[in-house]
Motif scaffolding. Structure first.
Motif, PDB file in Angstrom:
ATOM      1  N   GLY A  12      12.034   6.264   1.101  1.00  0.00           N
ATOM      2  CA  GLY A  12      12.775   5.952   2.102  1.00  0.00           C
ATOM      3  C   GLY A  12      14.074   5.383   2.213  1.00  0.00           C
ATOM      4  O   GLY A  12      15.066   5.432   2.866  1.00  0.00           O
ATOM      5  N   ALA A  13      14.068   4.190   1.433  1.00  0.00           N
ATOM      6  CA  ALA A  13      15.252   3.470   1.012  1.00  0.00           C
ATOM      7  C   ALA A  13      16.240   4.155   0.586  1.00  0.00           C
ATOM      8  O   ALA A  13      17.583   4.092   0.683  1.00  0.00           O
ATOM      9  N   GLY A  18      19.722   5.003   1.980  1.00  0.00           N
ATOM     10  CA  GLY A  18      21.187   4.683   1.203  1.00  0.00           C
ATOM     11  C   GLY A  18      22.146   5.877   1.100  1.00  0.00           C
ATOM     12  O   GLY A  18      23.393   5.652   1.172  1.00  0.00           O
ATOM     13  N   PHE A  19      21.609   6.933   0.574  1.00  0.00           N
ATOM     14  CA  PHE A  19      22.317   8.386   0.503  1.00  0.00           C
ATOM     15  C   PHE A  19      23.094   8.413   1.921  1.00  0.00           C
ATOM     16  O   PHE A  19      24.208   8.959   1.874  1.00  0.00           O
ATOM     17  N   VAL A  20      22.317   8.498   2.947  1.00  0.00           N
ATOM     18  CA  VAL A  20      22.880   8.745   4.188  1.00  0.00           C
ATOM     19  C   VAL A  20      23.947   7.707   4.652  1.00  0.00           C
ATOM     20  O   VAL A  20      25.041   8.310   4.999  1.00  0.00           O
ATOM     21  N   ALA A  27       0.575  -1.345  -0.030  1.00  0.00           N
ATOM     22  CA  ALA A  27      -0.003   0.103  -0.058  1.00  0.00           C
ATOM     23  C   ALA A  27       0.847   1.484  -0.158  1.00  0.00           C
ATOM     24  O   ALA A  27       0.316   2.368  -0.547  1.00  0.00           O
ATOM     25  N   HIS A  28       2.102   1.196   0.577  1.00  0.00           N
ATOM     26  CA  HIS A  28       2.844   2.329   0.709  1.00  0.00           C
ATOM     27  C   HIS A  28       4.199   2.245   0.068  1.00  0.00           C
ATOM     28  O   HIS A  28       5.330   2.442   0.333  1.00  0.00           O
ATOM     29  N   LYS A  29       4.077   1.481  -1.082  1.00  0.00           N
ATOM     30  CA  LYS A  29       5.339   1.301  -2.099  1.00  0.00           C
ATOM     31  C   LYS A  29       6.263   2.490  -2.384  1.00  0.00           C
ATOM     32  O   LYS A  29       7.327   2.420  -2.238  1.00  0.00           O
ATOM     33  N   ARG A  30       5.591   3.556  -2.682  1.00  0.00           N
ATOM     34  CA  ARG A  30       6.319   4.600  -3.146  1.00  0.00           C
ATOM     35  C   ARG A  30       7.093   5.245  -2.041  1.00  0.00           C
ATOM     36  O   ARG A  30       8.242   5.633  -1.938  1.00  0.00           O
ATOM     37  N   GLU A  31       6.292   5.432  -1.023  1.00  0.00           N
ATOM     38  CA  GLU A  31       6.985   5.960   0.363  1.00  0.00           C
ATOM     39  C   GLU A  31       8.310   5.201   0.778  1.00  0.00           C
ATOM     40  O   GLU A  31       9.169   5.484   1.271  1.00  0.00           O
ATOM     41  N   VAL A  32       7.897   3.636   0.869  1.00  0.00           N
ATOM     42  CA  VAL A  32       9.337   2.823   1.087  1.00  0.00           C
ATOM     43  C   VAL A  32      10.411   2.982   0.176  1.00  0.00           C
ATOM     44  O   VAL A  32      11.663   3.008   0.559  1.00  0.00           O
ATOM     45  N   VAL A  33      10.000   3.215  -1.023  1.00  0.00           N
ATOM     46  CA  VAL A  33      11.276   3.330  -1.953  1.00  0.00           C
ATOM     47  C   VAL A  33      11.904   4.600  -1.626  1.00  0.00           C
ATOM     48  O   VAL A  33      13.081   4.786  -1.850  1.00  0.00           O
TER      49      VAL A  33
END
Length: 81
Positions: free
Chosen positions: A52-53, A57-59, A44-50
């Motif tokens: 966030g990931a 990753g950048f951090v 349901a929250h695939k966009r937000e998860v991507v």
């Protein structure tokens, strides 16, 4: 003056309350299962998860690069005196 209830009326009232409580517990159980199903939450929250990931990753990548730069001394060699 208060009206007295018969034992049968009291029993029916208790049984009705018990049935309502049973339905409320079943509804609550269903809501808990739905709220804690991480797979459906992920879908349901695939966009937000991507997003966030990617941010994570950048951090992490930036932190590793900074530590590596400090340990190898590359940051110090770029200074101009």
């Amino acid at each position: 003056m208060s009206a007295q209830r018969t034992p049968e009326e009291i029993r029916r009232s208790i049984e009705a309350n018990r049935a309502e409580l049973g339905l409320a517990v079943e509804n609550l159980r269903g809501e808990i299962v739905k709220a804690t199903d991480w797979r459906s939450q992920l879908k349901a929250h695939k966009r937000e998860v991507v997003i966030g990931a990617a941010v994570a990753g950048f951090v992490v990548g930036g932190g590793i690069a900074a530590v590596t730069g400090l340990l190898t001394g590359r940051r110090a060699s770029r200074r101009y005196y």
